[in-house]
Design an enzyme around this catalytic site. Structure first.
Site, PDB file in Angstrom:
ATOM      1  N   LEU A 210     -31.364 -31.986  28.859  1.00 29.13           N
ATOM      2  CA  LEU A 210     -31.751 -32.904  28.656  1.00 29.13           C
ATOM      3  C   LEU A 210     -30.791 -34.048  28.278  1.00 29.13           C
ATOM      4  O   LEU A 210     -30.304 -33.596  27.391  1.00 29.13           O
ATOM      5  CB  LEU A 210     -33.101 -32.963  27.892  1.00 29.13           C
ATOM      6  CG  LEU A 210     -33.565 -34.242  27.334  1.00 29.13           C
ATOM      7  CD1 LEU A 210     -34.234 -34.964  28.506  1.00 29.13           C
ATOM      8  CD2 LEU A 210     -34.858 -33.975  26.070  1.00 29.13           C
ATOM      9  N   ILE A 211     -30.457 -35.013  28.912  1.00 28.64           N
ATOM     10  CA  ILE A 211     -29.516 -35.915  28.706  1.00 28.64           C
ATOM     11  C   ILE A 211     -30.043 -37.518  28.797  1.00 28.64           C
ATOM     12  O   ILE A 211     -30.780 -37.647  29.513  1.00 28.64           O
ATOM     13  CB  ILE A 211     -28.211 -35.861  29.755  1.00 28.64           C
ATOM     14  CG1 ILE A 211     -27.217 -36.984  29.550  1.00 28.64           C
ATOM     15  CG2 ILE A 211     -28.794 -35.851  31.181  1.00 28.64           C
ATOM     16  CD1 ILE A 211     -26.022 -36.822  29.975  1.00 28.64           C
ATOM     17  N   SER A 212     -29.936 -38.110  27.596  1.00 34.17           N
ATOM     18  CA  SER A 212     -30.449 -39.378  27.392  1.00 34.17           C
ATOM     19  C   SER A 212     -29.317 -40.566  27.924  1.00 34.17           C
ATOM     20  O   SER A 212     -28.202 -39.984  27.824  1.00 34.17           O
ATOM     21  CB  SER A 212     -30.676 -39.727  25.828  1.00 34.17           C
ATOM     22  OG  SER A 212     -29.235 -39.553  25.183  1.00 34.17           O
TER      23      SER A 212
ATOM     24  N   GLY B  16     -23.301 -44.966  34.089  1.00 34.02           N
ATOM     25  CA  GLY B  16     -21.867 -44.550  33.420  1.00 34.02           C
ATOM     26  C   GLY B  16     -21.857 -42.947  33.109  1.00 34.02           C
ATOM     27  O   GLY B  16     -22.214 -42.239  34.044  1.00 34.02           O
TER      28      GLY B  16
ATOM     29  N   GLY C 145     -23.511 -40.877  31.411  1.00 35.77           N
ATOM     30  CA  GLY C 145     -24.846 -40.217  31.660  1.00 35.77           C
ATOM     31  C   GLY C 145     -24.895 -39.738  33.047  1.00 35.77           C
ATOM     32  O   GLY C 145     -25.471 -38.643  33.474  1.00 35.77           O
TER      33      GLY C 145
ATOM     34  N   TYR D 226     -20.157 -50.431  15.457  1.00 37.66           N
ATOM     35  CA  TYR D 226     -20.089 -49.428  16.719  1.00 37.66           C
ATOM     36  C   TYR D 226     -19.197 -48.327  16.133  1.00 37.66           C
ATOM     37  O   TYR D 226     -19.734 -47.218  16.247  1.00 37.66           O
ATOM     38  CB  TYR D 226     -19.317 -50.127  17.733  1.00 37.66           C
ATOM     39  CG  TYR D 226     -19.347 -49.387  19.093  1.00 37.66           C
ATOM     40  CD1 TYR D 226     -20.416 -48.818  19.768  1.00 37.66           C
ATOM     41  CD2 TYR D 226     -18.084 -48.630  19.373  1.00 37.66           C
ATOM     42  CE1 TYR D 226     -20.306 -47.740  20.733  1.00 37.66           C
ATOM     43  CE2 TYR D 226     -17.988 -47.510  20.487  1.00 37.66           C
ATOM     44  CZ  TYR D 226     -19.028 -47.218  21.111  1.00 37.66           C
ATOM     45  OH  TYR D 226     -19.143 -46.116  22.233  1.00 37.66           O
TER      46      TYR D 226
END
Ligand SMILES: NC(=O)c1ccc[n+]([C@@H]2O[C@H](COP(=O)([O-])OP(=O)(O)OC[C@H]3O[C@@H](n4cnc5c(N)ncnc54)[C@H](OP(=O)(O)O)[C@@H]3O)[C@@H](O)[C@H]2O)c1
Length: 269
Positions: free
Chosen positions: A6-8, A13, A15, A143
């Site tokens: 599972l990748i948010s 980019g 992801g 950031y």
């Protein structure tokens, strides 16, 4: 049996590169996006609707994947956003939103995934942090703070999960050619702002670096694949241009005032 990922933030980019590379390497991949219908080219993997900042969708997202696959082997906390602003002039609301996206939202998703990983006595959590979490730059405070926070969270979590067979890995990339620079949250300064001229020079240097010196995001995807395949991965990985990686070592050995001077020279401010 295929490992389930599972990748948010899989729409663009890193992801997107990671999701596609893992999918083509025989992993079953579920990615997320706030607007999944906007994106194409995800044959063979699922892109599910999810916003990290609502704090009410994480359980639903995890339950959906578990109801289909029965397990989640690897959670990749990748979604994120950039933010630049002078501290004096930044909106606290924007700063909090950035922290929700880059930090608290990930905690929410980690909390949702952990019960099933603990039950299975196995799992891996990969956090995409940033070299910015190791270094401090002017106008990039929030950031950097959000990424430093994720680095700390990952290291603590790895110890907390030791007895449950779950590993936590932080990957800190330098500058890569993704869409993050153009989409970053920023404060547009009034020309009368005391920060205007330095902020402008800083922004121009960041843009120049992103245009000319940033690297191919596939590198980060390949490293992620390598780590996920490892039986005994490390806790911290740093990936990027040699000089960006070297700057972390420089920060450790140089007197801080000298280091800050070098950073300010680099940004021409
Ligand atoms: N590019 C670099 O140079 C660099 C360097 C170091 C670290 N990073 C980190 O790498 C990660 C990925 O960034 P990227 O460079 O690949 O940028 P990107 O192309 O802008 O991707 C950001 C991803 O995050 C998702 N996202 C943004 N806000 C979200 C929210 N509120 N809820 C859920 N998903 C959200 C986006 O999905 P939707 O918009 O479709 O929802 C998108 O898929 C970030 O954590 C970033 O901080 C990037």
């Amino acid at each position: 049996m295929k490992k389930v990922i599972l990748i948010s933030g899989a729409s663009t980019g890193f992801g997107r590169y990671i999701a596609k590379l893992l999918s083509s390497n025989n992993f079953k991949v579920y990615g997320t996006s706030r607007n999944p219908t906007k994106y194409s080219g995800f044959e063979g993997l699922e892109l599910l609707k999810y916003d990290l900042t609502t704090f009410k969708d994480s359980k639903k997202l995890v339950e959906k994947v578990l109801s289909i696959e029965g397990k989640i082997d690897v959670l990749i906390n990748n979604a994120g956003s950039g933010f630049v602003a002078p501290i004096e002039e930044m909106s606290i609301k924007d700063a909090k939103h950035l922290f929700d996206t880059n930090f608290f939202g990930h905690i929410d998703l980690i909390q949702a995934v952990l019960p099933s990983m603990r039950k299975n006595k196995s799992g891996m959590i990969v956090n995409i942090t940033s070299i910015a979490g190791y270094n401090n730059i002017p106008f990039g405070s929030i950031y950097s703070a959000s990424k430093y926070s994720m680095e700390c969270l990952g290291a603590s979590l790895n110890m907390e999960l030791k007895d449950f067979g779950i590993r936590v890995v932080n990957i800190a990339p330098g500058d890569y050619r993704t869409g993050i620079f153009d989409k970053r949250m920023k404060t547009n300064l009034n020309i009368n702002s005391p920060y205007y001229s330095r902020y402008k020079k800083f922004s121009e240097t960041v843009k120049y670096n992103m245009d000319k010196q940033s690297r191919d995001p596939i590198e980060v995807a390949k490293l992620t694949l390598k780590i996920i395949k490892r039986k005994n991965p490390g806790i911290h990985y740093i990936v990027g241009h040699f000089l960006q990686k070297f700057s972390i070592s420089l920060k450790k050995i140089l007197p801080e005032k000298l280091y800050q001077k070098l950073i300010m020279n680099h940004y021409k401010i």
